[in-house]
Scaffold this motif. Structure first.
Motif, short mmCIF file in Angstrom:
data_model
loop_
_atom_site.label_atom_id
_atom_site.label_comp_id
_atom_site.label_asym_id
_atom_site.label_seq_id
_atom_site.Cartn_x
_atom_site.Cartn_y
_atom_site.Cartn_z
N TRP A 14 32.56 38.85 35.05
CA TRP A 14 33.83 38.87 34.65
C TRP A 14 34.12 38.88 32.95
CZ3 TRP A 14 38.48 38.94 37.19
CH2 TRP A 14 39.81 38.19 36.41
N GLU A 31 53.92 41.42 36.83
CA GLU A 31 54.39 39.85 36.03
C GLU A 31 55.75 39.68 35.77
OE1 GLU A 31 52.65 37.30 35.31
OE2 GLU A 31 50.84 38.23 36.25
N TYR A 160 47.49 34.72 41.90
CA TYR A 160 46.36 35.91 41.98
C TYR A 160 45.13 35.15 41.80
CZ TYR A 160 50.79 38.13 40.88
OH TYR A 160 51.99 38.69 40.89
N TYR A 200 40.31 45.37 43.02
CA TYR A 200 40.84 45.64 41.53
C TYR A 200 40.02 45.58 40.51
CZ TYR A 200 40.50 40.47 40.82
OH TYR A 200 39.75 39.47 40.53
C1 LIG Z 1 42.85 37.86 38.94
S1 LIG Z 1 42.17 36.53 38.14
C2 LIG Z 1 43.81 35.64 37.91
C3 LIG Z 1 44.10 34.79 36.61
C4 LIG Z 1 45.30 34.40 36.57
N1 LIG Z 1 45.91 33.24 37.51
C5 LIG Z 1 46.25 35.49 36.27
O1 LIG Z 1 47.54 35.45 37.10
O2 LIG Z 1 46.23 36.61 35.46
C6 LIG Z 1 41.39 35.55 39.34
C7 LIG Z 1 40.71 34.04 38.88
O3 LIG Z 1 40.23 33.33 39.94
C8 LIG Z 1 39.14 32.71 39.39
N2 LIG Z 1 38.33 32.24 40.42
C9 LIG Z 1 37.28 33.20 40.94
N3 LIG Z 1 36.54 32.51 41.68
C10 LIG Z 1 37.23 31.11 41.86
C11 LIG Z 1 37.02 29.96 42.76
N4 LIG Z 1 35.84 29.87 43.48
N5 LIG Z 1 37.69 28.91 42.46
C12 LIG Z 1 38.58 29.14 41.71
N6 LIG Z 1 38.93 30.19 40.73
C13 LIG Z 1 38.40 31.30 40.99
C14 LIG Z 1 38.60 33.69 38.14
O4 LIG Z 1 37.97 32.87 37.45
C15 LIG Z 1 39.76 34.20 37.62
O5 LIG Z 1 40.47 33.55 36.76
#
Ligand SMILES: C[S@@+](CC[C@H](N)C(=O)[O-])C[C@H]1O[C@@H](n2cnc3c(N)ncnc32)[C@H](O)[C@@H]1O
Length: 294
Positions: A14, A31, A160, A200
């Motif tokens: 990432w 958004e 998300y 995505y």
């Molecule tokens: C698509 S991004 C969304 C970020 C933000 N909430 C937004 O709306 O833009 C997905 C997020 O899920 C987090 N993520 C991935 N695996 C996860 C896990 N096991 N527990 C918590 N968060 C996780 C990632 O680090 C990332 O920040």
């Protein structure tokens, strides 16, 4: 935009800078709708309490509509590299991402006509004043934040995150269940999710997505103990499939029972009952819809 490679990547691949560049260079349709939804949901907050933004990524914008309605804000994400971006913004680092267009949008959603720079700055300052903790969180753990007890928050906002963290429907279900367990009795859960999205792109990497819809979401929330009458769902068409990989989003709120028991409230203690994956419905949804209790 770089072409997205085939196959999916893990979160060790990432890149928060690519994510911000691709999704947050301007206020995209998804958004705009999400911030409007959060603004409306916040009107239901009677007493400002402690809120958690879970899976915040490298962003801060979802806190902008929350800040006037909460006493204290905690933020959590799986990746320290994301939290570093949040910390950078909190410290007013000049290299931090510019969230002012998002603050302006939120003020418009609240009814402010042509927000001034001063109003935008004041809202950003309010967010900075409210955030007291940036924590590592893992939705895969039954207790997603090691230092925080389950049932600690009056409000949990997670946008998300669960469906964007895994391509496995069962794992998504477990992630979401673990996230809502952080909610206190009577607390408000607010969420937004990519609808019917299998993957995505972030930069040239492709990330798996759980391919869920409002029916899946309603079923998991109900299995986690929320009463159908306390849930509200909206589906918003955003038309971003070609550019970003999804055409619509699901927005939802769910209020936990004030008693915190298993006959309606979030399953703060229990395991998620097993459930087969529901049949996938046709992909075109209404621009807006309400599920249980509509
Ligand atoms: C698509 S991004 C969304 C970020 C933000 N909430 C937004 O709306 O833009 C997905 C997020 O899920 C987090 N993520 C991935 N695996 C996860 C896990 N096991 N527990 C918590 N968060 C996780 C990632 O680090 C990332 O920040």
């Amino acid at each position: 935009m770089r072409a997205c490679e085939p196959g999916t990547s893990g979160f060790d691949q990432w890149n928060p800078d690519h994510y911000l560049e691709q999704y947050y260079g301007r206020v995209e349709a998804d958004e705009a709708a999400t911030l409007d939804f959060i603004t409306r949901a916040c009107r239901r907050v009677a007493v400002p309490g402690r809120a958690l933004v879970f899976g915040i990524g490298p962003t801060v914008h979802h806190m902008l509509p929350l800040a006037p309605h909460v006493r204290e804000l905690h933020v959590a994400d799986y990746l320290e590299s994301n939290l570093d971006h949040v910390r950078r913004w909190l410290k007013r680092d000049p290299l931090a991402h510019d969230w002012r267009p998002f603050a302006r949008h939120v003020l418009c959603c609240e009814g402010v006509h042509a927000p001034t720079d001063q109003q935008v700055g004041a809202r950003e300052a309010l967010v900075r004043a409210r955030v007291t903790q940036c924590l590592r969180g893992d939705a895969g753990c039954e207790s997603p934040m090691a230092s925080v007890a389950l049932g600690s928050y009056d409000m949990v906002l997670s946008c998300y995150c669960a469906e964007s963290a895994t391509g496995d429907w069962y794992e998504w279900r477990r992630y979401l269940h673990n996230i809502v367990r952080l909610l206190a009795p009577g607390g408000l859960f607010i969420t937004a999710a990519l609808r019917r999205c299998k993957a995505y792109c972030v930069g040239h990497r492709r990330f798996a997505c759980a391919d869920i819809d409002e029916h899946d979401l309603a079923a998991v929330l109900q299995a986690s103990g929320f009463a159908p009458a306390q849930m509200h769902f909206e589906v918003q068409t955003v038309g971003l499939r070609e550019r970003l990989g999804y055409d619509s989003i699901v927005l939802a709120t769910a209020r936990a029972s004030p008693t915190g028991d298993r006959s309606g409230p979030p399953a703060a203690r229990g395991a998620l009952p097993s459930q087969p994956r529901p049949q996938v419905l046709p992909s075109a949804g209404p621009a807006r819809s309400k599920l249980p209790g509509s």
